[in-house]
Every structure is written in C-alpha cells, then in structure tokens.
Design an enzyme around this catalytic site. Structure first.
Site, PDB file in Angstrom:
ATOM      1  N   GLY A  17     -26.169 -10.606 -43.175  1.00  0.00           N
ATOM      2  CA  GLY A  17     -27.488 -10.005 -42.942  1.00  0.00           C
ATOM      3  C   GLY A  17     -28.181 -10.456 -41.673  1.00  0.00           C
ATOM      4  O   GLY A  17     -29.378 -10.208 -41.515  1.00  0.00           O
ATOM      5  N   TRP A  47     -27.880  -9.345 -38.602  1.00  0.00           N
ATOM      6  CA  TRP A  47     -28.354  -8.191 -37.819  1.00  0.00           C
ATOM      7  C   TRP A  47     -29.545  -7.532 -38.502  1.00  0.00           C
ATOM      8  O   TRP A  47     -30.452  -7.039 -37.867  1.00  0.00           O
ATOM      9  CB  TRP A  47     -27.206  -7.185 -37.617  1.00  0.00           C
ATOM     10  CG  TRP A  47     -26.264  -7.589 -36.538  1.00  0.00           C
ATOM     11  CD1 TRP A  47     -26.012  -8.851 -36.111  1.00  0.00           C
ATOM     12  CD2 TRP A  47     -25.452  -6.728 -35.728  1.00  0.00           C
ATOM     13  NE1 TRP A  47     -25.102  -8.836 -35.096  1.00  0.00           N
ATOM     14  CE2 TRP A  47     -24.739  -7.554 -34.846  1.00  0.00           C
ATOM     15  CE3 TRP A  47     -25.257  -5.354 -35.672  1.00  0.00           C
ATOM     16  CZ2 TRP A  47     -23.837  -7.044 -33.901  1.00  0.00           C
ATOM     17  CZ3 TRP A  47     -24.362  -4.838 -34.744  1.00  0.00           C
ATOM     18  CH2 TRP A  47     -23.658  -5.663 -33.864  1.00  0.00           C
ATOM     19  N   ASP A  49     -22.507  -3.302 -47.161  1.00  0.00           N
ATOM     20  CA  ASP A  49     -21.334  -4.160 -46.976  1.00  0.00           C
ATOM     21  C   ASP A  49     -20.512  -4.177 -48.252  1.00  0.00           C
ATOM     22  O   ASP A  49     -21.011  -3.857 -49.332  1.00  0.00           O
ATOM     23  CB  ASP A  49     -21.753  -5.586 -46.608  1.00  0.00           C
ATOM     24  CG  ASP A  49     -20.636  -6.339 -45.923  1.00  0.00           C
ATOM     25  OD1 ASP A  49     -20.712  -6.518 -44.698  1.00  0.00           O
ATOM     26  OD2 ASP A  49     -19.657  -6.736 -46.592  1.00  0.00           O
ATOM     27  N   ASP A 106     -18.063   0.251 -49.885  1.00  0.00           N
ATOM     28  CA  ASP A 106     -17.043   0.299 -48.839  1.00  0.00           C
ATOM     29  C   ASP A 106     -17.422   1.460 -47.922  1.00  0.00           C
ATOM     30  O   ASP A 106     -17.542   2.611 -48.384  1.00  0.00           O
ATOM     31  CB  ASP A 106     -15.681   0.535 -49.497  1.00  0.00           C
ATOM     32  CG  ASP A 106     -14.563   0.566 -48.479  1.00  0.00           C
ATOM     33  OD1 ASP A 106     -14.869   0.701 -47.271  1.00  0.00           O
ATOM     34  OD2 ASP A 106     -13.390   0.457 -48.892  1.00  0.00           O
ATOM     35  N   ASP A 163     -20.856  -3.758 -37.249  1.00  0.00           N
ATOM     36  CA  ASP A 163     -20.294  -5.030 -36.787  1.00  0.00           C
ATOM     37  C   ASP A 163     -19.154  -5.420 -37.730  1.00  0.00           C
ATOM     38  O   ASP A 163     -18.883  -6.583 -37.978  1.00  0.00           O
ATOM     39  CB  ASP A 163     -21.407  -6.089 -36.807  1.00  0.00           C
ATOM     40  CG  ASP A 163     -20.963  -7.408 -36.217  1.00  0.00           C
ATOM     41  OD1 ASP A 163     -20.058  -7.404 -35.375  1.00  0.00           O
ATOM     42  OD2 ASP A 163     -21.521  -8.458 -36.598  1.00  0.00           O
ATOM     43  N   LYS A 203     -18.892  -2.799 -32.837  1.00  0.00           N
ATOM     44  CA  LYS A 203     -17.998  -3.830 -32.307  1.00  0.00           C
ATOM     45  C   LYS A 203     -16.603  -3.232 -32.208  1.00  0.00           C
ATOM     46  O   LYS A 203     -16.178  -2.485 -33.083  1.00  0.00           O
ATOM     47  CB  LYS A 203     -17.988  -5.017 -33.263  1.00  0.00           C
ATOM     48  CG  LYS A 203     -16.984  -6.069 -32.878  1.00  0.00           C
ATOM     49  CD  LYS A 203     -17.213  -7.340 -33.613  1.00  0.00           C
ATOM     50  CE  LYS A 203     -16.809  -7.244 -35.075  1.00  0.00           C
ATOM     51  NZ  LYS A 203     -17.249  -8.401 -35.827  1.00  0.00           N
TER      52      LYS A 203
HETATM   53  C1  LIG Z   1     -18.895  -9.862 -39.001  1.00  0.00           C
HETATM   54  S1  LIG Z   1     -19.383  -9.533 -40.585  1.00  0.00           S
HETATM   55  C2  LIG Z   1     -20.896  -8.743 -40.224  1.00  0.00           C
HETATM   56  C3  LIG Z   1     -21.957  -9.708 -39.818  1.00  0.00           C
HETATM   57  C4  LIG Z   1     -23.291  -9.075 -39.724  1.00  0.00           C
HETATM   58  N1  LIG Z   1     -23.385  -8.181 -38.594  1.00  0.00           N
HETATM   59  C5  LIG Z   1     -24.388 -10.109 -39.618  1.00  0.00           C
HETATM   60  O1  LIG Z   1     -25.031 -10.208 -38.581  1.00  0.00           O
HETATM   61  O2  LIG Z   1     -24.636 -10.828 -40.576  1.00  0.00           O
HETATM   62  C6  LIG Z   1     -18.306  -8.277 -40.979  1.00  0.00           C
HETATM   63  C7  LIG Z   1     -18.547  -7.709 -42.331  1.00  0.00           C
HETATM   64  O3  LIG Z   1     -17.805  -6.514 -42.429  1.00  0.00           O
HETATM   65  C8  LIG Z   1     -17.635  -6.294 -43.812  1.00  0.00           C
HETATM   66  N2  LIG Z   1     -16.646  -5.227 -44.042  1.00  0.00           N
HETATM   67  C9  LIG Z   1     -15.378  -5.190 -43.672  1.00  0.00           C
HETATM   68  N3  LIG Z   1     -14.814  -4.038 -44.074  1.00  0.00           N
HETATM   69  C10 LIG Z   1     -15.777  -3.321 -44.699  1.00  0.00           C
HETATM   70  C11 LIG Z   1     -15.833  -2.063 -45.318  1.00  0.00           C
HETATM   71  N4  LIG Z   1     -14.754  -1.292 -45.390  1.00  0.00           N
HETATM   72  N5  LIG Z   1     -16.989  -1.642 -45.844  1.00  0.00           N
HETATM   73  C12 LIG Z   1     -18.092  -2.421 -45.785  1.00  0.00           C
HETATM   74  N6  LIG Z   1     -18.092  -3.624 -45.211  1.00  0.00           N
HETATM   75  C13 LIG Z   1     -16.956  -4.078 -44.670  1.00  0.00           C
HETATM   76  C14 LIG Z   1     -17.212  -7.638 -44.305  1.00  0.00           C
HETATM   77  O4  LIG Z   1     -17.479  -7.763 -45.685  1.00  0.00           O
HETATM   78  C15 LIG Z   1     -18.090  -8.554 -43.470  1.00  0.00           C
HETATM   79  O5  LIG Z   1     -19.196  -8.990 -44.201  1.00  0.00           O
END
Ligand SMILES: C[S@@+](CC[C@H](N)C(=O)[O-])C[C@H]1O[C@@H](n2cnc3c(N)ncnc32)[C@H](O)[C@@H]1O
Length: 762
Positions: A57, A59, A77, A93, A118, A158
C-alpha cells in the site's frame, strides 16, 4: 511477501528504506511514485485512481497524500491490503474477470484519471528470469485499464527491461499519445525495472483484441529451444550455446545429479530456467558454476586455458604497476582537494533525488555471441570481461561526472577499471588474490595517514561516509549505490561541481576504508553485488517497512556545518540569545561539561535527519517543533530576563529621536548665544559693568523657554463635529464648545459685577 534478510539482496537498507520508515510509508517503493509524480505532476490533478497490484500500500499512501481530498482511490492486489482510511481495497487477481466486475461495482459510472501498476508476479526468487511473466502481467494490467481509464488518462506501469519490452512499448504507443520511460532515483540502479508513463489515453472506440493478447504481442510464449545441463557443462563453446537457447534443463539422470550439487543454488536454477534474459552477473555466475561443476567432475583443463592463465598473470602484473602510478596521481589530486576544502572553497554536495540513470541494465546475450564471445574462454578457463564491460555496471564508484574534478575522476575511473580487472580475475579464482590483498592493505595505510592530516570539517564528512558504511556490512553496497545516484544527479546540476569533488573524496575514502577494514573487501563487494543483483532485479520494493525503531541510524546532513558557521557568526555579533546556549556556555565555563562531551551530545537522533526529498512545509514544521530538549538553568533564564529588561528600559526610537532633536536645538542655541556674548564682550563702546548687564540679560532671555501657545478653536460652523485638526490651524490647538466659551465669559462678568457691588456697599 515473506520475511527477508535485511542485510542482503533486496532487503538492503538504503536511505529510502529509512526515509520510508521515518515518514510512515509501508514500502520504500512509495518514493518511486513520489519521484515519478514530481516529474509528471499527475496526482494533484486526478480525482479517481486505481492502483493495480497495490500491496502493501505504499503507492496508495502516496496517492492519498497528493491527490485532492475526497478523491476516489481503489487498490487491488492478490494479497489483502491493510486498510488505509479513505481508500477502497480489493483482494483480487487483476487478470481475472472477477476483478473487473468488482472494480466496476466500486467505480459505478466513474472513470479513472490515473491507473498505476507496480505488479510483480510472485514467483519466488526467480525474478529476473520471470521478466516475461512481468511483461505479461503488465499487458494484463493494461487490458484491464483500458476499460476503466478516462480519455486523456494516465497509465503508469513498471516494466522489466527484457526481450519483450519493446513490444510492450509498441502497444502503449498505439493507445496513448505520449509514452515515456523513466527510472526514479529510488529504484535501485542494479534493478532491471523501469517505469513507463503513458499519458493522454486515446480511448479508441474499438481495440483490436490482438493488441492486448500476450500470444500476439510477445514473440515467444513458450520457453523456446532448450539445452540439457550436461550438454552445457560438456560443451566446448558454452557461450554460443547460451546465445542459442532459452532454457537449460535438468531432465536426465546426470543433470538431476548436477541439480543436487551444492553449487547449483536457486539463483543458478532460476538463471537456467530463462537464459534469454540473463543479467551480466547471472551470466558470469552461470559460467562460474559451469567451471566448478567441471572441476568437480575432474575434467582436464584445456591447453588453451593454461595459456590464458599465463596471459592473465602478465596482465595482472602490468595492471598493478599502472595502478600504483595512477594511485599516486590520484593522491596528489586528493591532497589538493583537501587543501581547497580547508580553505572553504568547496561545500558538501547534497544527495539528489532524481536519477539520470536510464542506461541499459540488461545484458544482451546476442551481443556477446559474436566478437564478445571470443573474450570468454571455454572449458575450465577464466571468464574475462573487458574493462568497458566491467566499468559499466560493476564499478559503481568513479561513475560520476564532474567537470571540475575531471582529472581526479579520470585517474579514479582508470583505477576503478583496473581494480575491476583485478576483481574479474580474482573472482574467477586467480592465484593473485594475495598480491591484491597486500595492495589493498597499502592503500588503506596511505588512507589512514592522509586522514590524520585532515581538519575537523573533513573528519565530519568522513564520519558521514563511515556512518553509511557502518549501517551494516552489506549496506556498504547500498551506500555506494546511493552515492552513485547522487553523483549522477550532481552531474546534472552544473553548479555543484566543486561539491562533487568533495563527495568523491568521501566516497574514495569510504571505498578505501572498506577495503582496509575487510581486507579483500573489493572482491567481496563485487561478489555481494553479483549475489544481490539477482535479487535486485526482482521487484525491490516489497520490503515491508517495519515500525520506526529508535535505534535506526539516520543520515547526517553535511550542510549543517554551514548552518553552524552562521550560528557562530550570529553569536559573536549578538551574543548568546537562547537559554539553552547560555546554559551550555555556563556549564562549559564552570567545567561541568567538556567540549568533547558537548560534541558527543550533538550526535543525537536529530543530528542525522536526511532532509533530501522532504517537502518544505514539513521541514519548516520540523525546524519549529522537532528539537531536542536541552537543559535550561534558572541562571540562564535570569540572564536573558535581565537582558530583556535592559532592552525594555531603552526608549523607543521615536522618543530617542525627539530627545536628540531637542538636544541639538539646545546646542545650537548655546552656540548662537556664545557668539553674541563674545561680540558684546569684545565691543569697546560699553563699560565692563554695562557689558556684564547686557550679557546677563541675553543669558536670561535665552534661558526662558517660550511657552507654546495653545490656540483655542470654537467648535462651530465648519468646525462643528469635526474630529480632526480644524482647517487653517497650525501648531497646538484646543477645540472648545461655543457654550463653554459663553459660560466662561459669563462667569468672568459675574465676578466683575461681584467686585463692583462690594465696593458700592462699602
Ligand atoms: C511490488 S509489489 C507492489 C508494491 C506497491 N506498489 C506498494 O507501493 O506498496 C507487487 C505486488 O503485485 C502483486 N501481484 C502480483 N501479481 C498479481 C496479480 N495477478 N493480481 C494482483 N496483484 C498481483 C503482488 O501480490 C505484490 O503485492
């Protein structure tokens, strides 16, 4: 997002980690969005935002902070997001229809101004190898976004630099008027991630489904041609094989045995899974792994390898001689810089927030395949990477651009390149390790001598460098990374050239210090960096930031020394103005405190606040309220009170001026009188007695002060009801009532009458 080792890989604690903790962000990645927004200014103008893949969280917190109040912010997420007031969070998802439906339900008829993505596919440690999945996830995010984004909206995502990166860019360009890639300073330099800012969504009425279909967009969906691990080990030309295949498999019995060997760690396995997106370090690791396995299998080294070994020995000797010469030159330059600094000709540089590093970070195997491949020898031989290659990525120090310090830098970068050569040789198991170690020891001795010569200011700067070094052994690499970013930023800012030089000196010393302290540290560091790189290329922002811990160290602001100088000047001009300062001064005079203990006390938790990247209002607030509570004695307060009393006793400026004018008039009058009396005294027409009488008269006349006449103005006609000065009246005046005047006259008349009648009675 399991618990990570904070000392290695992505868990490394850098300044953004600490800053995130300080400012209450859940992840250091928050600064990426802050920096992107600083460049593109979109959050302030947006009312509806969707953050895809938003956990934990960070962002979302940034969006909440920068967007107007009452904005609609939704975070999605796979994993639950801890609630943030005013933000809707969904656990979904993003590739599914359920997520689309849930978003629709939340948004109703609204469209999003900004969609952030991200996301990083959760595939454990094999991040870099999963660049394809990353690109696929990005495409899925875009697919979801086109349904919710308003025309002219922004999509920030990203992306990992990989084979599919350009295809993705092409798709973005079909849907947005402006597509730009950026790498914020807080994104680790060694990470392959970059951020693409797609602005001005075209919102076409119909979108060709192929445009958002991974099978159509990306060249290869399948793993592509693969190679058995045994073939790779036995091959005479492993480089060519690596260039040709996409995967190394462990599919037969022998290969499975290899898989169980202790050298075959998770990173190696991950690299084997996706050869086409290997980073330089993964590439080197893979070749080293091959060499070890061959040794383990006791494969005879080829003749060619022996020849290479000899050639390497010769090169090492040559390089050593060259390094010594360069080092001497660099030392001379450094000495000069120290003198300049002692003369206050330079100021410490600030750590910038913007990075200009957008250079290629991925290693393209195809490039290596041709001419480069010749430099990498097959069989049991060493991996020889040329100086340029190593300079590119491995040598973080010496990358900066500083016009003023051009010479120093030239020498340093050459030295760094040579050291990199050493590193490359040693990393690959060269026997010259001891020689290098001795060399590094020499460097450290020199450094210690020089350090002793330095003045307090430099020592303070040094302390800062050491502080960064001291965070943890592994953090040293982080510090270097930050420095390199800072150097890059300094290069952008033309007026900080001199500061660069100073920064560089600190960095060099830090480097040397590290090398001395941990002996073969340079080599170790390279190895660490190599180890870390595989981790870093994964999304490095999933470090959950724990609650602030008081023991955590903060950055020291080198600029503070300037403030101190200013304060010192002020104190010399006006004296000590605060009770705290007077208390400290009294304690010093009474020997209740020593200078050393005072300096010690100065290093408290407020002393290392890193001001970079903090908003000005916050800094103002901090300066006002966030101060250490220093002891104050009654005596100090008394001193200040007395001073205030003395100040209050002084007349205010207007009165002082009036008094001075009066005095001046008196002096003038006296001078005039003196002149007149002298003229009388010198005259010959009068007797002495007459002269004395005349002079006495003159003095008496002068001594008489003219009574200021007060003009009485009757409040009638135009003066009736007039509050201000009546027209045509100068000087002092008194407004009187017409009746009052009559009454006064009547009284006088009555008095007169009274006197007359008394006389008649008699
Ligand atoms: C780098 S983290 C995001 C960090 C976030 N931007 C922050 O500032 O806190 C990447 C996230 O992508 C999520 N993720 C990966 N594949 C996903 C999907 N198919 N659907 C939803 N979330 C996904 C992961 O659970 C992870 O929490």
């Amino acid at each position: 997002m399991g618990k990570r080792d904070k000392k290695t890989g992505k868990g490394r604690l850098d300044k953004y980690y600490h800053l995130a903790k300080e400012q209450g962000y859940r992840a250091r990645s928050a600064f990426k969005l802050i920096q992107i927004n600083k460049k593109y200014n979109f959050l302030e103008k947006s009312r509806v935002l969707i953050d895809l893949c938003a956990a934990p969280g960070g962002w979302l917190q940034v969006a909440k902070k920068y967007m107007p109040t009452q904005s609609l912010i939704i975070g999605v997420d796979l994993v639950p997001i801890k609630p943030i007031p005013g933000i809707i969070t969904l656990q979904d998802d993003i590739t599914t229809d359920k997520c689309r439906a849930n978003l629709r339900a939340e948004l109703k008829h609204w469209k999003a101004d900004v969609i952030l993505h991200d996301g990083a596919p959760n595939v454990g440690v094999a991040w870099i190898q999963d660049a394809y999945s990353q690109c696929e996830l990005t495409l899925m995010a875009l697919k979801l976004s086109v349904g919710f984004l308003t025309q002219g909206g922004i999509f920030v995502t990203k992306v990992f630099r990989s084979a599919d990166y350009n295809n993705l860019l092409w798709v973005f360009n079909q849907l947005f008027k402006s597509v730009e890639a950026t790498k914020p300073a807080s994104s680790r330099t060694v990470s392959a991630e970059i951020f693409v800012i797609c602005r001005d969504f075209i919102a076409p009425k119909k979108i060709d489904p192929k445009l958002l279909d991974p099978r159509a967009v990306f060249k290869e969906l399948n793993a592509g041609p693969s190679l058995s691990a045994m073939e790779f080990i036995d091959s005479e030309d492993p480089i060519k094989l690596l260039g040709d295949v996409n995967q190394i498999t462990f599919d037969n019995e022998e290969a499975i045995k290899l898989c169980q060997h202790k050298c075959t760690n998770e990173d190696i396995k991950a690299s084997c899974e996706d050869i086409k997106v290997l980073g330089k370090r993964e590439f080197k690791d893979l070749l080293k792994w091959r060499k070890k396995i061959r040794e383990w299998q006791d494969v005879e080294p080829e003749d060619e390898d022996k020849a290479i070994q000899e050639e390497l020995d010769r090169l090492v000797q040559e390089a050593k001689a060259k390094t010594k010469k360069l080092r001497r030159k660099a030392n001379e330059k450094r000495q000069k810089s120290v003198v300049r600094m002692q003369l206050n000709m330079v100021t410490p540089a600030e750590i910038g927030i913007e990075s200009n590093q957008t250079g290629e970070l991925m290693f393209d195997l195809k490039e290596v395949d041709g001419t480069e491949a010749n430099k990498l020898r097959k069989g049991k031989g060493e991996v020889v990477l040329d100086e340029k290659e190593l300079d590119n990525d491995d040598i973080v120090i010496g990358e900066g651009e500083d016009e003023n310090a051009e010479d120093v830098e030239d020498v340093d970068s050459e030295t760094a390149a040579l050291e990199a050569e050493f590193d490359a040789l040693d990393e690959s198991g060269s026997d010259n390790f001891d020689e290098l170690e001795a060399d590094i020891d020499d460097l450290y001795e020199e450094y210690k001598e020089r350090r002793a010569e330095r003045d307090a200011k430099y020592a303070a700067l040094k302390r800062r460098a050491e502080k960064m070094e001291g965070l943890s052994e592994d953090d040293a690499a982080d510090g270097m990374e930050i420095d390199s970013i800072s150097k890059d930023n300094d290069a952008e800012t033309s007026d900080s050239d001199v500061s660069d030089e100073q920064e560089k000196m600190v960095e060099q010393d830090q480097e040397q210090s590290e090398s001395g302290d941990a002996k073969n540290n340079t080599l170790k560091r390279k190895a660490e960096e190599m180890d870390e790189s595989s981790d870093d290329t994964e999304d490095d922002d999933i470090e959950i930031v724990p609650k602030a811990d008081e023991s955590e160290e903060e950055m020291w602001d080198a600029n503070a020394s300037d403030e101190d100088e200013e304060k010192m000047k002020k104190a010399q001009t006006y004296g000590l103005t605060t009770a705290e300062a007077i208390t400290l001064a009294q304690q010093l005079v009474n020997r209740q405190k020593t200078t050393a203990s005072l300096i010690d006390d100065g290093f408290n938790r407020y002393a290392f606040n890193d001001r970079a990247d903090l908003p000005s209002w916050f800094l103002d607030d901090e300066t006002k309220h966030n101060k250490p509570n220093l002891p104050v004695t009654k005596e100090a307060i008394q001193v200040l009170r007395e001073r205030m009393k003395a100040l209050n006793a002084r007349p205010i400026k207007k009165i002082a001026e009036a008094k001075a004018r009066k005095k001046m008039r008196a002096v003038k009058k006296l001078a005039k009188l003196q002149k007149k009396t002298e003229a009388v005294a010198e005259g010959k027409d009068m007797t002495e007695r007459e002269k004395a009488e005349v002079i006495a008269k003159m003095v008496n006349k002068a001594a008489k002060t003219k009574k200021r006449q007060v003009k009485v103005v009757v409040a009638r006609g135009p003066n009736r009801g007039n509050k201000g000065r009546p027209k045509g009246v100068k000087g002092r005046y008194k407004m009187v009532d017409a009746r009052m005047k009559k009454e006064v006259r009547a009284l006088k008349r009555a008095e007169k009458h009274g006197k007359k009648s008394k006389k008649q009675k008699r």
